[in-house]
Design a protein around this motif. Structure first.
Motif, mmCIF file in Angstrom:
data_model
loop_
_atom_site.group_PDB
_atom_site.id
_atom_site.type_symbol
_atom_site.label_atom_id
_atom_site.label_comp_id
_atom_site.label_asym_id
_atom_site.label_seq_id
_atom_site.Cartn_x
_atom_site.Cartn_y
_atom_site.Cartn_z
ATOM 1 N N SER A 238 21.530 -6.517 68.551
ATOM 2 C CA SER A 238 21.066 -6.441 69.939
ATOM 3 C C SER A 238 21.421 -7.709 70.711
ATOM 4 N N ILE A 242 23.844 -8.020 74.073
ATOM 5 C CA ILE A 242 23.427 -8.643 75.332
ATOM 6 C C ILE A 242 24.534 -9.543 75.854
ATOM 7 N N ASN A 245 27.317 -7.837 77.340
ATOM 8 C CA ASN A 245 26.926 -7.106 78.553
ATOM 9 C C ASN A 245 26.951 -5.599 78.334
ATOM 10 N N PRO A 247 23.923 -3.511 77.656
ATOM 11 C CA PRO A 247 22.466 -3.434 77.469
ATOM 12 C C PRO A 247 21.991 -2.127 76.832
ATOM 13 N N ASP A 248 22.674 -1.014 77.094
ATOM 14 C CA ASP A 248 22.241 0.245 76.488
ATOM 15 C C ASP A 248 22.376 0.202 74.964
ATOM 16 N N MET A 251 19.654 -1.907 73.585
ATOM 17 C CA MET A 251 18.393 -1.168 73.508
ATOM 18 C C MET A 251 18.387 -0.186 72.352
ATOM 19 N N TYR A 275 16.923 -11.637 75.618
ATOM 20 C CA TYR A 275 16.539 -10.313 76.115
ATOM 21 C C TYR A 275 16.107 -10.291 77.571
ATOM 22 N N GLN A 277 17.547 -10.040 80.395
ATOM 23 C CA GLN A 277 18.130 -9.036 81.283
ATOM 24 C C GLN A 277 17.565 -7.636 81.035
ATOM 25 N N LEU A 278 16.804 -7.466 79.953
ATOM 26 C CA LEU A 278 16.186 -6.169 79.650
ATOM 27 C C LEU A 278 14.721 -6.092 80.088
ATOM 28 N N ASN A 281 13.713 -3.133 82.017
ATOM 29 C CA ASN A 281 14.232 -1.864 81.510
ATOM 30 C C ASN A 281 13.082 -0.991 80.999
ATOM 31 N N ARG A 283 12.971 1.398 78.865
ATOM 32 C CA ARG A 283 13.005 1.542 77.394
ATOM 33 C C ARG A 283 12.456 0.281 76.726
ATOM 34 N N PHE A 284 12.793 -0.869 77.277
ATOM 35 C CA PHE A 284 12.309 -2.135 76.732
ATOM 36 C C PHE A 284 10.794 -2.250 76.905
#
Length: 299
Positions: A238, A242, A245, A247-248, A251, A275, A277-278, A281, A283-284
């Motif tokens: 993970s 990141i 770039n 992110p999906d 995740m 993390y 940038q998540l 999100n 999901r995060f």
């Protein structure tokens, strides 16, 4: 694992000495933490040996320190973890391990001022110990003091250039500081496998031509291939995605980490672990809520 052999051999000679079982529980805990064995294998060993240590000597400071770490990394029970850290420190206030690891728990709980006090106390108790320096660097990363974290980690790498954990701290801190040359140099020693020289040189070439993001996209292809047939902490994957770039994909691996109860999940909501940038999100946020972690402020 030779350390397991040594401890089991010692237990054959001294079967009623609690520190030996505490040592086995701690060793299995770090084996799980490093991703060398999945929680399904390591966790039963952790609890089996911890329970033996508790039965033999319930007032041993190391027992409460271990109970605190296991509550944090294995059970994800933050309240129990803090109570056990405080018990360990009441028995032995000079325990640098408990101070620094309690600091990490406080950072996870986003109680940064309290964490700072414990971090400085712990670092001052055993300033020349490389293991203490590594923990100190990690807590500085979580607190967002990347400049100091990088200096401490680079001291460790100077002493042992192959140190995976110290290089990992360099990688994280240098990335946040935008010192990407240091990131690429350190990544050669942060992987869970030995990367072939020509592959590494190819990644360096991509970095020089196209930058850090493109280099990590190439690196992640090799990481995914390794993960097909080997146990690996979600954090290796993970964090790399990141930087790449993607992110999906990051995740996807965080969700896999949660499914297998990977101990590194405990750190995802703290600053400084890639993390950020998540943080907004959905999901995060869902994973943080399931793990009962304080929700971080979205960037």
């Amino acid at each position: 694992y030779k350390a397991l052999d040594y401890l089991n051999s010692a237990i054959e000679k001294e079967p009623d000495w609690a520190p030996l079982y505490a040592g086995l529980a701690e060793l299995w805990m770090w084996i799980q933490q490093a991703g060398y064995e999945p929680p399904s294998v390591a966790a039963p060993k952790i609890f089996e040996n911890l329970n033996k240590a508790v039965k033999l000597d319930p007032d041993l400071a190391e027992v409460h320190y271990l109970s605190a770490m296991i509550a944090q990394l294995v059970e994800w029970n933050w309240e129990k973890s803090e109570k056990e850290f405080l018990k360990a420190l009441a028995i032995n206030p000079s325990d640098s391990w408990s101070r620094l690891l309690y600091s990490q728990l406080l950072l996870i709980l986003q109680r940064n001022d309290e964490a700072l006090a414990q971090r400085e106390l712990g670092a001052g108790l055993d300033p020349l110990n490389p293991a203490m320096k590594l923990l100190y660097s990690g807590s500085l990363v979580q607190a967002g003091d990347f400049k100091t974290a990088l200096l401490v980690a680079e001291e460790l790498v100077a002493a042992d250039p192959m140190d995976l954990n110290a290089n990992s701290m360099v990688e994280i801190a240098a990335y946040h500081l935008g010192e990407y040359d240091k990131v690429i140099k350190s990544v050669k020693h942060t992987l869970p496998f030995s990367i072939e020289e020509d592959i590494y040189e190819g990644i360096v070439r991509i970095y020089n031509e196209s930058g850090i993001e493109a280099a990590y996209k190439e690196l992640m292809k090799h990481m995914e291939k390794y993960a097909e047939n080997n146990p690996i902490s979600f954090a290796f994957l993970s964090g790399g995605y990141i930087i790449a770039n993607q992110p999906d994909k990051a995740m996807d691996w965080i969700e896999k980490g949660f499914e297998v109860h990977d101990p590194q999940i405990t750190y995802i909501a703290a600053s400084g672990r890639h993390y950020e940038q998540l943080f907004g999100n959905p999901r995060f946020i869902a994973i943080c809520e399931k793990a009962n972690l304080p929700l971080p402020a979205a960037n």
